[in-house]
Scaffold this motif. Structure first.
Motif, short mmCIF file in Angstrom:
data_model
loop_
_atom_site.label_atom_id
_atom_site.label_comp_id
_atom_site.label_asym_id
_atom_site.label_seq_id
_atom_site.Cartn_x
_atom_site.Cartn_y
_atom_site.Cartn_z
N ARG A 1 87.31 -44.70 -56.54
CA ARG A 1 85.88 -45.02 -56.69
C ARG A 1 85.18 -45.07 -55.34
O ARG A 1 84.07 -44.58 -55.19
N HIS A 2 85.84 -45.69 -54.37
CA HIS A 2 85.24 -45.80 -53.04
C HIS A 2 85.06 -44.41 -52.41
O HIS A 2 84.05 -44.14 -51.77
N GLU A 3 86.05 -43.55 -52.62
CA GLU A 3 85.94 -42.19 -52.09
C GLU A 3 84.78 -41.46 -52.75
O GLU A 3 83.97 -40.80 -52.06
N LEU A 4 84.66 -41.57 -54.07
CA LEU A 4 83.56 -40.90 -54.77
C LEU A 4 82.21 -41.44 -54.34
O LEU A 4 81.24 -40.69 -54.16
N ALA B 1 87.48 -24.82 -47.34
CA ALA B 1 88.40 -25.36 -48.34
C ALA B 1 88.12 -26.84 -48.61
O ALA B 1 88.13 -27.29 -49.76
N GLN B 2 87.85 -27.59 -47.55
CA GLN B 2 87.56 -29.01 -47.71
C GLN B 2 86.23 -29.20 -48.43
O GLN B 2 86.09 -30.07 -49.29
N LEU B 3 85.25 -28.37 -48.11
CA LEU B 3 83.95 -28.46 -48.77
C LEU B 3 84.10 -28.16 -50.27
O LEU B 3 83.46 -28.81 -51.10
N ILE B 4 84.93 -27.20 -50.61
CA ILE B 4 85.18 -26.87 -52.02
C ILE B 4 85.80 -28.05 -52.75
O ILE B 4 85.42 -28.37 -53.88
N ARG B 5 86.76 -28.71 -52.10
CA ARG B 5 87.40 -29.88 -52.73
C ARG B 5 86.38 -30.99 -52.95
O ARG B 5 86.39 -31.65 -54.00
N ILE B 6 85.52 -31.20 -51.98
CA ILE B 6 84.49 -32.23 -52.11
C ILE B 6 83.54 -31.88 -53.25
O ILE B 6 83.20 -32.73 -54.09
N LYS C 1 85.02 -32.68 -56.55
CA LYS C 1 85.09 -34.11 -56.84
C LYS C 1 83.74 -34.67 -57.27
O LYS C 1 83.67 -35.57 -58.12
N VAL C 2 82.65 -34.17 -56.70
CA VAL C 2 81.33 -34.70 -57.04
C VAL C 2 80.62 -33.88 -58.10
O VAL C 2 79.50 -34.17 -58.48
N GLY C 3 81.29 -32.83 -58.58
CA GLY C 3 80.73 -32.06 -59.68
C GLY C 3 79.67 -31.07 -59.31
O GLY C 3 78.76 -30.79 -60.11
N ILE C 4 79.74 -30.53 -58.10
CA ILE C 4 78.77 -29.50 -57.68
C ILE C 4 79.39 -28.14 -57.88
O ILE C 4 80.44 -27.83 -57.34
N SER C 5 78.70 -27.31 -58.69
CA SER C 5 79.17 -25.94 -58.90
C SER C 5 77.98 -25.10 -59.37
O SER C 5 77.08 -25.62 -60.03
N GLY C 6 77.99 -23.83 -59.01
CA GLY C 6 76.86 -22.98 -59.39
C GLY C 6 75.62 -23.37 -58.61
O GLY C 6 75.66 -24.09 -57.63
N VAL C 7 74.47 -22.93 -59.07
CA VAL C 7 73.22 -23.26 -58.40
C VAL C 7 72.84 -24.67 -58.70
O VAL C 7 72.82 -25.10 -59.86
N ALA C 8 72.57 -25.50 -57.65
CA ALA C 8 72.26 -26.92 -57.83
C ALA C 8 70.94 -27.08 -58.56
O ALA C 8 70.06 -26.26 -58.46
#
Length: 205
Positions: free
Chosen positions: A129-132, A190-195, A198-205
């Motif tokens: 939770r703290h990471e998110l 690669a790190q940006l993709i993992r982030i 985790k936060v649910g960003i994909s496709g056009v924001a």
């Protein structure tokens, strides 16, 4: 994380059971708070300031243990105890989020093992939770255009392809991308993709 930094809640309407469980739990080095009813526990509304778990009797005079569990944050691990358990009740307890289901009289060894496992889960859940929360805070620092750029970059598009999608030039996208990497504290794609995942960003924001 030391045992003394963890907190175990006990909810049971039998005072003698509460006292016995409290002595046992304290002897293992944990802090403990006891409550005689589900309502008393709900009124306490413990703050999320340390790893905690709940030892909960299923049969209570006001709300049942299962009803109380449905009112609580699913992140709070629950160990159900009961003197009248059956398979159906055990299934209901697990559906309500129980980490364990123990019959009364509860074995000291079994209860302390269950508490140790529940608190380990609580520590892990808090860390996630703290990471998110931290990652979402970084996302909030992005401008709308930077978020659009991030959403496209993590799909694997090149800068010139992102520029084409957004109707701008590649040099502008490079500048946005640098700011995205800095604000998201990412050192690689690669790190940006993992982030982003985790936060649910994909496709056009």
């Amino acid at each position: 994380m030391t045992d003394s930094a963890s907190l175990v809640f006990v909810v049971d309407d039998d005072d003698s059971v509460c006292r016995a469980l409290a002595r046992l739990i304290q002897s293992a080095g944990y802090r403990v708070e006891t409550f005689g009813s589900a309502r008393a526990f709900l009124n306490r509304m413990p703050a999320d300031d340390c790893p905690a778990c709940l030892v909960l009797d299923i049969q209570l005079p006001d709300l049942s243990g299962l009803e109380l569990a449905r009112e609580l944050d699913p992140a709070l691990p629950i160990i159900f105890i009961t003197g009248h358990g059956d398979i159906a009740m055990g299934v209901g307890a697990m559906k309500a989020g129980a980490t364990d289901f123990l019959p009364k009289p509860v074995s000291d060894t079994d209860l302390l093992r269950a508490i140790k496992q529940a608190l380990a889960r609580a520590v892990q859940t808090r860390a996630i939770r703290h990471e998110l929360d931290s990652l979402r805070g970084r996302v909030e620092r992005l401008t709308p255009r930077e978020r659009e750029v991030m959403a496209l970059v993590v799909t694997g598009l090149l800068n010139k392809q992102v520029a084409s999608e957004l109707g701008t030039v590649e040099q502008t996208i490079k500048a946005h991308r640098r700011r995205v990497m800095a604000k998201m504290e990412a050192t690689s794609l690669a790190q940006l993709i993992r982030i982003a995942d985790k936060v649910g960003i994909s496709g056009v924001a």
